[in-house]
Design a protein around this motif. Structure first.
Motif: not given
Length: 846
Positions: A235, A237, A245, A265, A270
């Motif tokens: 995964w 992000k 990120q 971020q 997040f």
């Protein structure tokens, strides 16, 4: 924490350097051209050419630690914070780390020829309170198993960047960066995933996810947040939402079963609920930063924050205003209120110029790393408003204590102008911390005592790098073990002859018999100590002279068991010179062991090593500590020759002395080690002659192979000016030197006034070297002032003396009443009775 530290031996692959910076501190070689302005955590590896100013500059610029050779650490000891320095050690110089060095550093970097995890584990116990880094000098990269083993031993592997790859490792010469990082990581989950805390760049937690080896590898290499979904696999992000990120760092927790990703971020946040954190909304400084950043990007026209961002003069005025109000605040509540206002406007200034809270923290961290400090006084325009403060502390003096590039010089004192207290200081030696060394050597002694020969074999492998099948050689010794050139053999034979003649003359062949009164005869006779152990330092060194000095008096004294212990060479053999001497002196066993383990084996005995009754011989601080330890153990029932300390010489010279001879004698002892003590006592020497001696010391030292040692030992040594010969001899007797050399007009006449010395060398043509090797006297002598109480090793050192008495019946009639009276005084009636029984029997028979 990190599972390894990369040392950058190549700077060509920027992608690799970026990836390495994410998994821990980088080690830069100071000769490489690196720019650390954007790297927050790094060490600098320097060599002996680095000056104190350079080292200080690196620390001030943000280096976490500077790694320096052992000699350089000794030079700058105490001038820089110990927590910022690491000592670079060759594996063979571990025993050279003194307590002074240990207190001057926070850890050590051990260079080893191979990654022998068991051997390294045994070494780490000597650095139990320090950080231990390990760098293998080999073309092969460490395996994951070796990395795990080193970490389990409490060390951190150091891996050259040339041995680290971003690709799958192609052979033994490289290891993948993620494989190295994850080597110690364990998981207690059935799916093998690692719990992973994700934090923002200021360290505030944003959520809990899971990682796999593959996801960690991609995160480290790409610099993007990649995790392992328990439902959907890998995964990345933000791949669909855009909330990506940038990975700043990946760290292990303290027991290597969880990870922390520190990230920047982007996007909404997040959490899938479009929040910055899965644990709720941000608060405090992170919330303020987030709010100001969003206002900076889209604040409505006319809003106050928009005005602050647009009007620099307004913002500057508010910062000054709030600073004044904070200075005026008194109560805790007011201080907190005004500080919060000031921080709001200061952070607004930061955001407007693109500075983040993380940037502030990096700047604070960098300032905290500075080792030099300015006085910190206010600028002139602010001094009128400032509250008077106590005088500022001057910045720490980081200038070198000594100029190690200038002439090699001793320190001079004049007894005619020296106070009694100062004179006492001239007589003192460096403090020997024997209790600390004893605590360090005790585990070695205990291990040999418990496991015997097995422990000796292990220590030979670990300390001497020698694989042995047995530790003892018994006579007859193999001829091939004693093969020497004729020149060396002749020199040893000549030395043996001289030493034997002198020591044989010391044997007490006849008993001392004295009739103290008629019929009462007392006697004293000598017997050899049956079993003696002789320690001969060795390994890489060749010291047949010590074997002669200990073996010859043991032989002429008649000792039945002579165990000669010396460290083995790497191939498991003993130097042929020492083996040849062992045959000459009649050694009954040669023990291939060194250090504290050799002393322990001789003190307690093992399956193959005979137990001895007395141990002789010089050695390093480990040997000395072990000797002191076993002599105080009643289970060992062993004595030692004498206390030991650094080698020393005192030279008394008058106006007839040859400057070159005097300098050579001083240097002959100063070269033994940096803690050697050399003293010149000049008797009414002219300034010109004294200068000539100092010039010779400098010239000769710089021409010798051990000039580095000489530079340090001579700088700690002293010249003492005496007005006359008696004053010089008085000082020498108080100092009680190991070696005393007399360069005097009438040197033989001065010997009568020598009260305390290990050995005296009389006249200009009697160098101390002759006594060390072949004149006949012994070179194992008392140091550290013990010449006041101890003799040097001699034939009688290997003998014990027994007394006896024989009393006739007539003699007892005279002596008995005296003894009985004294026994009655002490209340020991049985003693008196043993006499009276005999006296009564004699009277009855008569």
């Amino acid at each position: 924490m990190s599972s390894f530290l990369p040392i950058l031996d190549t700077l060509r692959d920027k992608n690799l350097i970026d990836a390495l910076s994410r998994v821990g501190p980088l080690i830069f070689n100071h000769h490489t051209n690196f720019d650390a302005r954007f790297i927050s955590n790094y060490h600098v590896l320097a060599d002996a050419t680095a000056s104190l100013d350079q080292i200080t500059h690196w620390l001030d610029q943000g280096a976490e630690k500077v790694i320096l050779p052992l000699q350089k650490i000794k030079e700058i000891s105490g001038q820089l914070p110990a927590e910022r320095l690491i000592a670079l050690l060759d594996i063979n110089s571990v025993s050279a780390v003194s307590d002074t060095v240990s207190s001057a550093v926070s850890g050590v970097l051990l260079k080893t020829p191979s990654l022998d995890v068991d051997f390294i584990t045994s070494i780490t116990k000597f650095f139990s309170s320090s950080t231990v880094l390990v760098l293998a000098d080999t073309a092969e990269a460490p395996s994951k198993a070796q990395i795990r083993g080193l970490i389990a031993a409490g060390t951190t592997p150091v891996i050259p960047s040339s041995q680290i790859t971003l690709d799958a490792s192609t052979g033994p010469s490289q290891i993948n960066i993620a494989d190295a990082f994850l080597a110690p990581v364990t998981s207690d989950r059935p799916d093998g995933l690692f719990p992973t805390i994700v934090s923002n760049h200021t360290g505030h937690s944003m959520g809990l996810v899971y990682s796999s080896p593959e996801s960690v590898k991609q995160s480290i290499i790409t610099g993007q947040g990649v995790y392992q979904s328990r439902k959907h696999g890998l995964w990345k992000k933000g791949e669909t939402s855009g909330a990506v990120q940038d990975v700043i760092s990946v760290r292990l927790d303290c027991d290597s079963d969880a990870l922390e990703f520190r990230v920047v971020q982007h996007g909404a946040g997040f959490c899938h609920l479009n929040r910055a954190s899965c644990f709720g909304h941000l608060s405090g400084i992170p919330a303020l930063e987030e709010t100001l950043r969003s206002r900076f990007e889209e604040a409505p026209e006319g809003s106050y924050t928009k005005r602050l961002f647009s009007d620099e003069r307004l913002l500057a005025s508010k910062i000054k205003e709030e600073a004044d109000e904070l200075c005026a605040a008194q109560s805790p509540e007011d201080v907190a209120f005004e500080a919060a206002d000031l921080f709001y406007f200061a952070l607004t200034k930061c955001i407007s110029t693109g500075v983040t809270v993380a940037d502030l923290e990096r700047s604070l961290d960098k300032k905290a790393k500075k080792v030099t400090r300015r006085p910190g006084n206010a600028k002139p325009q602010y001094e009128a408003k400032a509250t008077p403060a106590p005088p500022s502390v001057p910045p720490k003096d980081v200038s070198p204590k000594e100029d190690f590039s200038g002439p090699i010089r001793m320190t001079t004192s004049d007894l005619s102008t020296t106070s009694p207290e100062a004179r006492d200081r001239l007589l003192k030696r460096p403090v020997l911390r024997s209790d600390e060394m004893i605590s360090k050597v005790k585990p070695i002694v205990d291990d040999v005592r418990a496991r015997g020969d097995a422990a000796l074999l292990d220590f030979a492998l670990k300390f001497d790098r020698a694989t042995l099948t047995s530790t003892v050689i018994r006579p007859p010794f193999a001829p091939k073990s004693m093969q020497l050139t004729e020149e060396v053999k002749h020199a040893i034979d000549a030395a043996y002859s001289n030493i034997r003649k002198f020591h044989a003359a010391q044997v007490n062949a006849e008993a001392l018999v004295v009739e103290t009164m008629p019929g009462v005869v007392c006697s004293r006779f000598s017997r050899p100590i049956e079993r003696v152990g002789l320690y001969v330092p060795g390994g890489t060194a060749v010291l047949p002279s010590t074997a002669l000095m200990l073996g010859v008096p043991a032989q002429v004294a008649g000792c039945k068991e002579i165990v000669l212990a010396t460290p083995p060479r790497a191939d498991g053999s003993v130097s042929p010179e020492v083996m040849y001497v062992a045959q000459l002196v009649g050694a009954t066993a040669v023990l291939k062991a060194g250090g504290g383990q050799a002393v322990a084996a001789m003190a307690y005995g093992t399956g193959t090593v005979p137990k001895v009754d007395k141990i002789f011989g010089p050695g390093n601080q480990w040997v000395t500590a072990a000797k002191m330890l076993v002599q105080n153990d009643t289970d060992a029932l062993v004595s030692i020759d004498m206390p030991a300390g650094p080698s020393e010489v005192l030279v008394i010279a008058d106006e007839t002395a040859n400057p070159a001879f005097v300098a050579a004698d001083l240097l002959s002892q100063a070269e033994h080690g940096v803690d050697s003590q050399v003293v010149l006592v000049g008797v009414a020497l002219s300034d010109a002659l004294l200068a000539a001696i100092e010039e010779q010391v400098d010239q000769q030292a710089n021409a010798l192979s051990r000039v580095t040692i000489l530079r340090e030992s001579v700088s700690k040594s002293i010249i003492v000016k005496a007005s006359n010969l008696q004053e010089a001899l008085d000082f020498s007797n108080d100092y009680a030197p190991e070696h005393l050399i007399l360069h005097l007009r009438d040197a033989p006449a001065a010997v009568a006034d020598v009260q305390n010395a290990g050995s005296v060398f009389v006249g200009a043509f009697t160098p101390e070297s002759c006594g060390d090797y072949a004149s006949g006297t012994n070179h194992t002598l008392p140091t550290n002032g013990y010449a006041r109480q101890f003799s040097g090793v001699n034939t009688q050192s290997f003998q014990k003396h027994i007394t006896s008495q024989q009393i006739t019946e007539a003699g007892l009639k005279e002596l008995g009443p005296i003894v009985a009276t004294l026994a009655d005084c002490e209340g020991l009636s049985a003693h008196a009775n043993a006499v009276r029984v005999r006296l009564r029997a004699g009277l009855t028979s008569s």
